[in-house]
Design a protein around this motif. Structure first.
Motif, PDB file in Angstrom:
ATOM      1  N   LEU A  44      -7.634  -3.822 -54.723  1.00 31.19           N
ATOM      2  CA  LEU A  44      -7.861  -2.924 -55.867  1.00 31.19           C
ATOM      3  C   LEU A  44      -7.334  -3.518 -57.180  1.00 31.19           C
ATOM      4  CD1 LEU A  44      -6.838   0.432 -54.126  1.00 31.19           C
ATOM      5  CD2 LEU A  44      -9.157  -0.293 -54.735  1.00 31.19           C
ATOM      6  N   ARG A  45      -6.849  -4.733 -57.119  1.00 34.68           N
ATOM      7  CA  ARG A  45      -6.289  -5.429 -58.283  1.00 34.68           C
ATOM      8  C   ARG A  45      -5.098  -4.677 -58.880  1.00 34.68           C
ATOM      9  NH1 ARG A  45      -7.019 -10.108 -57.926  1.00 34.68           N
ATOM     10  NH2 ARG A  45      -6.477 -10.419 -60.110  1.00 34.68           N
ATOM     11  N   LEU A  46      -4.271  -4.134 -58.015  1.00 31.05           N
ATOM     12  CA  LEU A  46      -3.061  -3.431 -58.466  1.00 31.05           C
ATOM     13  C   LEU A  46      -1.832  -4.268 -58.109  1.00 31.05           C
ATOM     14  CD1 LEU A  46      -3.823   0.173 -57.141  1.00 31.05           C
ATOM     15  CD2 LEU A  46      -3.669  -0.496 -59.553  1.00 31.05           C
ATOM     16  N   PRO A  47      -0.983  -4.576 -59.079  1.00 33.25           N
ATOM     17  CA  PRO A  47       0.257  -5.263 -58.719  1.00 33.25           C
ATOM     18  C   PRO A  47       1.080  -4.392 -57.763  1.00 33.25           C
ATOM     19  CG  PRO A  47      -0.008  -5.117 -61.115  1.00 33.25           C
ATOM     20  CD  PRO A  47      -1.081  -4.275 -60.508  1.00 33.25           C
ATOM     21  N   ALA A  48       1.765  -5.019 -56.850  1.00 33.68           N
ATOM     22  CA  ALA A  48       2.573  -4.256 -55.893  1.00 33.68           C
ATOM     23  C   ALA A  48       3.835  -5.041 -55.597  1.00 33.68           C
ATOM     24  CB  ALA A  48       1.787  -4.055 -54.597  1.00 33.68           C
ATOM     25  N   LYS A  49       4.951  -4.335 -55.471  1.00 34.31           N
ATOM     26  CA  LYS A  49       6.196  -5.022 -55.099  1.00 34.31           C
ATOM     27  C   LYS A  49       7.001  -4.159 -54.136  1.00 34.31           C
ATOM     28  CE  LYS A  49      10.098  -7.605 -56.763  1.00 34.31           C
ATOM     29  NZ  LYS A  49      10.821  -8.117 -57.914  1.00 34.31           N
ATOM     30  N   LEU A  50       7.386  -4.791 -53.059  1.00 34.74           N
ATOM     31  CA  LEU A  50       8.225  -4.118 -52.067  1.00 34.74           C
ATOM     32  C   LEU A  50       9.672  -4.153 -52.532  1.00 34.74           C
ATOM     33  CD1 LEU A  50       8.998  -3.081 -49.225  1.00 34.74           C
ATOM     34  CD2 LEU A  50       8.796  -5.454 -48.435  1.00 34.74           C
ATOM     35  N   VAL A  51      10.321  -3.009 -52.506  1.00 36.25           N
ATOM     36  CA  VAL A  51      11.705  -2.911 -52.977  1.00 36.25           C
ATOM     37  C   VAL A  51      12.569  -2.321 -51.857  1.00 36.25           C
ATOM     38  CG1 VAL A  51      13.219  -1.851 -54.711  1.00 36.25           C
ATOM     39  CG2 VAL A  51      10.951  -2.687 -55.374  1.00 36.25           C
ATOM     40  N   MET A  52      13.517  -3.125 -51.403  1.00 41.22           N
ATOM     41  CA  MET A  52      14.430  -2.660 -50.336  1.00 41.22           C
ATOM     42  C   MET A  52      15.801  -2.290 -50.894  1.00 41.22           C
ATOM     43  SD  MET A  52      13.062  -2.545 -47.390  1.00 41.22           S
ATOM     44  CE  MET A  52      14.221  -2.754 -46.057  1.00 41.22           C
ATOM     45  N   GLY A  53      16.052  -2.659 -52.153  1.00 43.82           N
ATOM     46  CA  GLY A  53      17.347  -2.346 -52.757  1.00 43.82           C
ATOM     47  C   GLY A  53      17.268  -1.031 -53.507  1.00 43.82           C
ATOM     48  N   PHE A  54      17.842   0.012 -52.956  1.00 50.51           N
ATOM     49  CA  PHE A  54      17.879   1.312 -53.647  1.00 50.51           C
ATOM     50  C   PHE A  54      19.061   2.117 -53.106  1.00 50.51           C
ATOM     51  CE2 PHE A  54      14.948   1.595 -50.045  1.00 50.51           C
ATOM     52  CZ  PHE A  54      15.393   2.718 -49.358  1.00 50.51           C
ATOM     53  N   VAL A  55      19.498   3.066 -53.923  1.00 56.40           N
ATOM     54  CA  VAL A  55      20.600   3.933 -53.494  1.00 56.40           C
ATOM     55  C   VAL A  55      19.997   4.969 -52.538  1.00 56.40           C
ATOM     56  CG1 VAL A  55      22.390   5.559 -54.242  1.00 56.40           C
ATOM     57  CG2 VAL A  55      21.769   3.600 -55.704  1.00 56.40           C
ATOM     58  N   ASP A  56      20.367   4.869 -51.288  1.00 54.78           N
ATOM     59  CA  ASP A  56      19.713   5.683 -50.247  1.00 54.78           C
ATOM     60  C   ASP A  56      19.784   7.178 -50.545  1.00 54.78           C
ATOM     61  OD1 ASP A  56      20.745   3.060 -48.954  1.00 54.78           O
ATOM     62  OD2 ASP A  56      19.128   3.787 -47.659  1.00 54.78           O
ATOM     63  N   ASP A  57      20.986   7.641 -50.875  1.00 54.09           N
ATOM     64  CA  ASP A  57      21.169   9.092 -51.059  1.00 54.09           C
ATOM     65  C   ASP A  57      20.264   9.639 -52.151  1.00 54.09           C
ATOM     66  OD1 ASP A  57      22.959   9.306 -49.108  1.00 54.09           O
ATOM     67  OD2 ASP A  57      24.736   9.430 -50.399  1.00 54.09           O
ATOM     68  N   GLU A  58      20.086   8.857 -53.217  1.00 50.13           N
ATOM     69  CA  GLU A  58      19.289   9.370 -54.346  1.00 50.13           C
ATOM     70  C   GLU A  58      17.826   9.533 -53.949  1.00 50.13           C
ATOM     71  OE1 GLU A  58      20.027   7.049 -57.872  1.00 50.13           O
ATOM     72  OE2 GLU A  58      22.181   7.491 -57.793  1.00 50.13           O
ATOM     73  N   VAL A  59      17.311   8.586 -53.183  1.00 50.16           N
ATOM     74  CA  VAL A  59      15.904   8.677 -52.760  1.00 50.16           C
ATOM     75  C   VAL A  59      15.749   9.799 -51.725  1.00 50.16           C
ATOM     76  CG1 VAL A  59      13.976   7.432 -51.714  1.00 50.16           C
ATOM     77  CG2 VAL A  59      15.510   6.252 -53.292  1.00 50.16           C
ATOM     78  N   ASN A  60      16.675   9.854 -50.780  1.00 43.63           N
ATOM     79  CA  ASN A  60      16.605  10.923 -49.763  1.00 43.63           C
ATOM     80  C   ASN A  60      16.686  12.304 -50.420  1.00 43.63           C
ATOM     81  OD1 ASN A  60      16.437   9.039 -47.741  1.00 43.63           O
ATOM     82  ND2 ASN A  60      18.617   9.082 -47.252  1.00 43.63           N
ATOM     83  N   ARG A  61      17.514  12.396 -51.457  1.00 42.92           N
ATOM     84  CA  ARG A  61      17.676  13.693 -52.140  1.00 42.92           C
ATOM     85  C   ARG A  61      16.394  14.076 -52.878  1.00 42.92           C
ATOM     86  NH1 ARG A  61      21.856  12.892 -55.883  1.00 42.92           N
ATOM     87  NH2 ARG A  61      23.124  12.250 -54.131  1.00 42.92           N
ATOM     88  N   LEU A  62      15.767  13.105 -53.494  1.00 47.21           N
ATOM     89  CA  LEU A  62      14.531  13.418 -54.227  1.00 47.21           C
ATOM     90  C   LEU A  62      13.466  13.982 -53.281  1.00 47.21           C
ATOM     91  CD1 LEU A  62      13.005  13.301 -56.952  1.00 47.21           C
ATOM     92  CD2 LEU A  62      12.147  11.062 -56.247  1.00 47.21           C
ATOM     93  N   LEU A  63      13.428  13.424 -52.062  1.00 44.03           N
ATOM     94  CA  LEU A  63      12.431  13.912 -51.090  1.00 44.03           C
ATOM     95  C   LEU A  63      12.979  15.101 -50.296  1.00 44.03           C
ATOM     96  CD1 LEU A  63      11.200  10.483 -49.654  1.00 44.03           C
ATOM     97  CD2 LEU A  63      10.275  11.780 -51.576  1.00 44.03           C
ATOM     98  N   SER A  64      14.220  15.435 -50.572  1.00 48.22           N
ATOM     99  CA  SER A  64      14.909  16.529 -49.882  1.00 48.22           C
ATOM    100  C   SER A  64      14.834  16.361 -48.355  1.00 48.22           C
ATOM    101  CB  SER A  64      14.315  17.882 -50.308  1.00 48.22           C
ATOM    102  OG  SER A  64      15.278  18.880 -50.131  1.00 48.22           O
ATOM    103  N   LEU A  65      15.190  15.161 -47.911  1.00 43.64           N
ATOM    104  CA  LEU A  65      15.131  14.880 -46.469  1.00 43.64           C
ATOM    105  C   LEU A  65      16.390  15.387 -45.778  1.00 43.64           C
ATOM    106  CD1 LEU A  65      13.920  11.148 -46.577  1.00 43.64           C
ATOM    107  CD2 LEU A  65      12.529  13.230 -46.427  1.00 43.64           C
TER     108      LEU A  65
END
Ligand SMILES: Cc1cc2nc3c(=O)[nH]c(=O)nc-3n(C[C@H](O)[C@H](O)[C@H](O)COP(=O)(O)O)c2cc1C
Length: 509
Positions: free
Chosen positions: A212-233
């Motif tokens: 689709l000609r979309l740039p993409a980047k895999l990111v493994m470095g993130f603050v786990d709690d902040e992402v989990n909280r956003l998704l309310s997991l």
């Protein structure tokens, strides 16, 4: 910082190894009435139904899996039609089959035990035909459900320590792993499966983004709690595992909201009873990152790999060039992909086909833990059973030279079957590729988070190899293995490494 407490990874890794005796001592049986639902279902949220007509995606698969970077002139903002393709070709339901126990829906990417423990979520700004929000994708009814309305991209950007690709991304796709959905069968080994099964999804996602000609980047470095909280997991049961930043936008991110309120949406129970395997929660906690500074430091250095000089005979790969190679499109190849259930023992692959598979699948992955020239964390070792133009034997790939080094010549069919947990598939396959890694060096460099990265990378490479096989008209399957026996077999070359993953290839019977 727990990420540096490397004993945690070794405890998990050594504690979840398969061996001849661990399999024989195992008395665990599957509790079929307690089999988990393969979908996360929010019964109180209205679906946003996605168009069922998914475009074909004719960009050649072998081109799409080899691309490592998409350059764009100006903005690249996906619309809903693009999102549908990204989601469907990575995690959509593509086939169903009747079994004595009922119907199983199979998906675009392979998954251990067809248990589908990886969920996808989107965090996006306003797109041409989708409002800014946080959405969950349910492949079961091919719908999105809005969990939060509004632009929350700044929360994700902050959690990644302001990673540039995420800051410029109109959409970030978050993959999560649900422990019980896979541990019902595989128990504590499931945490390894998070990486493998997320990886096969991401190989399709990255190939689709390229098409689709979309740039993409895999990111493994993130603050786990902040992402989990956003998704309310409920992070005792489901955890964020990887992020993929998609597209390129020039508009600045809105200022983030101060507090992310918990959501209280009901979700259906997966099973009447869920069993807990604390070892998985422990390795996840030990590989978690806790603040932006830790994330930035984690990402700052590149791993320099040592390449031992070859001592055995070297055989250059013979990949087919663009004019000779199969040009089947990504979409059709993903739709016809499946895991081969029986290989035709008498039908050999050509060395050119095997070389093309290796060459196209290992060009590099755009990821925050890999350098741009495409060093991988996993090293590839092969058992060759029936490849025209290549002697039977065991080999290691020197990716810096695109050559195979012959480690030992001989008929290792029976050995391949044994190493692949005594299954027929690797014995009957034309070739098997074992993924081994210098886990000690990886953990020293990345801390426990390196364990997530090395498993995920193996899954992505494996997913690319599935597509490279089906694009060329032969089959493939992922496999599990006897950990230490694999390392012993490839030693002394592999001495000190750890077995991470295994794939088998050949024509289907
Ligand atoms: C990481 C991984 C490991 C797998 N291990 C095995 C295995 O040990 N034996 C086997 O028969 N199939 C194995 N498979 C194949 C899965 O059973 C298969 O992907 C799943 O049933 C979904 O079917 P599909 O790939 O045809 O869509 C594996 C697949 C993956 C991705």
């Amino acid at each position: 910082m727990t990420n540096r407490n490397l004993d945690e990874t070794w405890k998990y890794h050594n504690g979840t190894k398969h061996s001849f005796w661990s399999i024989r001592r195992n008395t665990y049986t599957l509790d079929w009435p307690n089999k988990p639902l393969p979908f996360k279902i929010y019964p109180t949220l209205d679906p946003i139904e996605l168009p069922r007509e998914v475009p074909q995606l004719e960009t050649p698969s072998l081109e799409a899996i080899a691309a490592t970077e998409i350059e764009v002139d100006g903005e690249a903002v996906p619309d809903l039609k693009d999102l549908v393709q990204l989601l469907y070709y990575s995690a959509g339901l593509t086939k169903s089959k009747q079994f004595p126990g009922g119907e199983i829906h199979f998906r675009a990417a392979s998954c251990t035990g067809a248990l589908y423990e990886i969920e996808l979520y989107l965090v996006c700004g306003d797109l041409p035909d989708l409002k800014a929000g946080v959405y969950h994708f349910n492949p079961g009814d091919h719908s999105l459900r809005c969990l939060r309305a509004g632009d929350f991209r700044a929360v994700i950007a902050r959690s990644t320590g302001q990673e540039l690709a995420v800051m410029n991304a109109p959409v970030t796709i978050i993959s999560t792993g649900t422990y019980w959905r896979n541990s019902w069968k595989y128990r504590a080994r499931t945490y390894r499966h998070f990486g493998w099964d997320n990886g096969t999804i991401l190989s399709n996602l990255l190939a689709t983004a390229t098409a689709l000609r979309l740039p993409a980047k895999l990111v493994m470095g993130f603050v786990d709690d902040e992402v989990n909280r956003l998704l309310s997991l409920d992070s005792q049961r489901e955890v964020a595992f990887s992020l993929v930043a998609l597209g390129y936008s020039l508009s600045p991110l809105p200022v983030e909201s101060a507090e992310i309120e918990p959501l209280n949406f009901e979700t259906l129970m997966l099973s009447p009873r869920e069993l807990d395997y604390p070892a998985m929660r422990e390795i996840h906690a030990a590989s978690s990152l806790f603040n932006q500074e830790e994330v930035r430091t984690w990402r700052a250095q590149t791993l320099v790999k040592r390449h031992p000089e070859p001592i055995g005979e070297l055989i250059p790969l013979k990949p087919l060039d663009d004019s000779m190679v199969a040009r089947d499109g990504v979409g059709p190849v993903i739709l016809r992909r499946g895991s081969t259930r029986r290989f035709a023992r008498d039908q050999a692959l050509g060395f050119e086909q095997l070389s093309t598979l290796i060459h196209r699948s290992t060009q590099g992955i755009p990821a925050d833990f890999l350098d741009p020239v495409g060093t991988h964390l996993n090293d590839l070792y092969l058992i060759v059973n029936a490849v025209e133009g290549l002697r039977m034997g065991a080999y290691v790939l020197h990716r810096d030279k695109w050559m195979l080094e012959l480690l030992k010549e001989g008929d290792f069919r029976a050995k391949a079957g044994y190493l692949g947990l005594e299954q027929d598939l690797p014995a009957e396959a034309s070739a098997t590729i074992f993924f081994l890694a210098d886990l000690g060096a990886i953990l020293e460099h990345f801390g426990n988070r390196g364990y997530r990265a090395v498993q995920l990378e193996a899954g992505i490479l494996g997913g690319k190899m599935y597509l490279a096989s089906y694009a060329q008209g032969f089959g493939a399957t992922g496999l599990t293995f006897y950990d230490d026996d694999v390392v012993d077999f490839f030693s002394p070359h592999a001495f000190g490494k750890s077995a991470i993953f295994l794939m088998a290839f050949g024509f289907s019977q």
